[in-house]
Design a protein around this motif. Structure first.
Motif, PDB file in Angstrom:
ATOM      1  N   VAL A  15       0.607  -1.587  -0.093  1.00 48.01           N
ATOM      2  CA  VAL A  15      -0.312   0.240   0.453  1.00 48.01           C
ATOM      3  C   VAL A  15       0.905   1.017  -0.161  1.00 48.01           C
ATOM      4  CG1 VAL A  15      -2.042   1.067   1.181  1.00 48.01           C
ATOM      5  CG2 VAL A  15      -1.739  -1.257   1.470  1.00 48.01           C
ATOM      6  N   ILE A  16       1.050   1.932  -0.861  1.00 48.11           N
ATOM      7  CA  ILE A  16       1.657   3.217  -1.051  1.00 48.11           C
ATOM      8  C   ILE A  16       0.921   4.621  -1.155  1.00 48.11           C
ATOM      9  CG2 ILE A  16       3.294   4.419  -3.003  1.00 48.11           C
ATOM     10  CD1 ILE A  16       4.081   1.537  -3.794  1.00 48.11           C
ATOM     11  N   ARG A  17       1.191   6.028  -0.495  1.00 49.51           N
ATOM     12  CA  ARG A  17       0.677   6.481  -0.148  1.00 49.51           C
ATOM     13  C   ARG A  17       1.025   7.809  -0.921  1.00 49.51           C
ATOM     14  NH1 ARG A  17       0.764  10.425   3.768  1.00 49.51           N
ATOM     15  NH2 ARG A  17       2.403   8.959   5.345  1.00 49.51           N
ATOM     16  N   SER A  18       0.953   9.294  -0.769  1.00 53.16           N
ATOM     17  CA  SER A  18       1.912  10.557  -1.167  1.00 53.16           C
ATOM     18  C   SER A  18       0.955  11.594  -0.906  1.00 53.16           C
ATOM     19  CB  SER A  18       2.405  10.280  -2.307  1.00 53.16           C
ATOM     20  OG  SER A  18       1.861  10.420  -3.046  1.00 53.16           O
ATOM     21  N   LYS A  19       1.787  12.647  -0.917  1.00 49.51           N
ATOM     22  CA  LYS A  19       1.013  13.723  -0.985  1.00 49.51           C
ATOM     23  C   LYS A  19       1.246  14.863  -2.585  1.00 49.51           C
ATOM     24  CE  LYS A  19      -0.132  14.765   3.420  1.00 49.51           C
ATOM     25  NZ  LYS A  19      -1.259  14.282   3.980  1.00 49.51           N
ATOM     26  N   VAL A  20       0.431  15.156  -3.328  1.00 47.82           N
ATOM     27  CA  VAL A  20       1.003  15.458  -4.811  1.00 47.82           C
ATOM     28  C   VAL A  20      -0.147  16.860  -4.262  1.00 47.82           C
ATOM     29  CG1 VAL A  20       0.385  15.264  -6.539  1.00 47.82           C
ATOM     30  CG2 VAL A  20       0.605  12.788  -6.007  1.00 47.82           C
ATOM     31  N   LEU A  21       0.617  17.945  -5.281  1.00 45.65           N
ATOM     32  CA  LEU A  21       0.240  19.256  -5.043  1.00 45.65           C
ATOM     33  C   LEU A  21      -0.596  19.267  -6.626  1.00 45.65           C
ATOM     34  CD1 LEU A  21       3.866  21.285  -4.921  1.00 45.65           C
ATOM     35  CD2 LEU A  21       1.482  21.269  -3.123  1.00 45.65           C
ATOM     36  N   HIS A  22      -1.747  19.843  -5.979  1.00 48.41           N
ATOM     37  CA  HIS A  22      -2.451  20.766  -7.093  1.00 48.41           C
ATOM     38  C   HIS A  22      -2.070  20.897  -8.614  1.00 48.41           C
ATOM     39  CE1 HIS A  22      -6.545  20.166  -5.744  1.00 48.41           C
ATOM     40  NE2 HIS A  22      -5.976  20.588  -4.781  1.00 48.41           N
ATOM     41  N   SER A  23      -2.317  20.684  -9.941  1.00 50.40           N
ATOM     42  CA  SER A  23      -1.006  21.654 -10.671  1.00 50.40           C
ATOM     43  C   SER A  23      -1.404  22.512 -10.993  1.00 50.40           C
ATOM     44  CB  SER A  23      -1.589  20.461 -11.676  1.00 50.40           C
ATOM     45  OG  SER A  23      -2.562  20.356 -12.123  1.00 50.40           O
ATOM     46  N   MET A  24      -2.867  23.504 -10.792  1.00 46.73           N
ATOM     47  CA  MET A  24      -2.771  24.474 -11.117  1.00 46.73           C
ATOM     48  C   MET A  24      -3.310  25.921  -9.549  1.00 46.73           C
ATOM     49  SD  MET A  24      -2.594  24.654 -14.280  1.00 46.73           S
ATOM     50  CE  MET A  24      -3.813  25.012 -15.859  1.00 46.73           C
ATOM     51  N   ARG A  25      -3.336  24.868  -8.979  1.00 50.60           N
ATOM     52  CA  ARG A  25      -4.015  25.695  -7.975  1.00 50.60           C
ATOM     53  C   ARG A  25      -2.523  24.867  -6.335  1.00 50.60           C
ATOM     54  NH1 ARG A  25      -9.670  23.693  -7.654  1.00 50.60           N
ATOM     55  NH2 ARG A  25      -8.201  21.814  -6.850  1.00 50.60           N
TER      56      ARG A  25
ATOM     57  N   ARG B  40      -0.909  26.661  -3.488  1.00 50.35           N
ATOM     58  CA  ARG B  40      -1.172  26.867  -2.597  1.00 50.35           C
ATOM     59  C   ARG B  40      -2.409  26.334  -1.968  1.00 50.35           C
ATOM     60  NH1 ARG B  40      -0.742  33.299  -2.863  1.00 50.35           N
ATOM     61  NH2 ARG B  40       1.677  33.720  -3.506  1.00 50.35           N
ATOM     62  N   ASP B  41      -3.434  25.176  -2.359  1.00 51.43           N
ATOM     63  CA  ASP B  41      -4.312  24.797  -1.942  1.00 51.43           C
ATOM     64  C   ASP B  41      -3.684  22.998  -1.069  1.00 51.43           C
ATOM     65  OD1 ASP B  41      -6.383  25.799  -3.011  1.00 51.43           O
ATOM     66  OD2 ASP B  41      -7.017  24.599  -4.227  1.00 51.43           O
ATOM     67  N   LYS B  42      -4.483  22.723  -0.043  1.00 50.84           N
ATOM     68  CA  LYS B  42      -3.810  21.600   0.546  1.00 50.84           C
ATOM     69  C   LYS B  42      -3.381  20.767  -0.318  1.00 50.84           C
ATOM     70  CE  LYS B  42      -6.021  18.803   3.017  1.00 50.84           C
ATOM     71  NZ  LYS B  42      -7.293  18.220   4.054  1.00 50.84           N
ATOM     72  N   PRO B  43      -2.362  20.143  -0.161  1.00 49.71           N
ATOM     73  CA  PRO B  43      -2.005  18.306  -1.501  1.00 49.71           C
ATOM     74  C   PRO B  43      -2.989  18.093  -1.074  1.00 49.71           C
ATOM     75  CG  PRO B  43      -0.192  19.204   0.317  1.00 49.71           C
ATOM     76  CD  PRO B  43      -1.611  20.052   0.601  1.00 49.71           C
ATOM     77  N   LEU B  44      -2.831  16.808  -2.026  1.00 53.64           N
ATOM     78  CA  LEU B  44      -3.772  15.536  -2.161  1.00 53.64           C
ATOM     79  C   LEU B  44      -3.544  13.939  -1.793  1.00 53.64           C
ATOM     80  CD1 LEU B  44      -4.935  17.418  -6.170  1.00 53.64           C
ATOM     81  CD2 LEU B  44      -6.554  16.845  -4.001  1.00 53.64           C
TER      82      LEU B  44
END
Length: 79
Positions: free
Chosen positions: A18-28, A30-34
């Motif tokens: 099981v792999i998880r991560s945090k990914v930034l929005h490509s256009m926003r 400053r929003d919280k990472p996904l």
């Protein structure tokens, strides 16, 4: 590696990874990472994936893809 993907973590449960991560929005940026995640068999077959973005509700999005590319690069560098 990408500055868009961070905090990649993996855990083995049974025979699955099981792999998880945090990914930034490509256009926003400053929003919280996904928070995409995926379940992978030892042979590399993906069993399931998900992301908390709008497209992730359909089980596929660019955030999961970005995480997969990052994991591939980590494995390539490790080997």
């Amino acid at each position: 590696m990408s500055c868009w993907v961070s905090d990649v973590r993996a855990v083995v449960i049974g025979s699955k990874h099981v792999i998880r991560s945090k990914v930034l929005h490509s256009m926003r940026i400053r929003d919280k990472p996904l928070n995409p995640w995926l379940i992978v068999e030892p042979n590399g077959v993906i069993q399931a994936s998900h992301c908390d973005c709008m497209a992730g509700l359909g089980e596929v999005c660019t955030h999961v893809a970005a995480m997969l590319f990052t994991v591939m690069e980590i494995v390539r560098i490790r080997d």
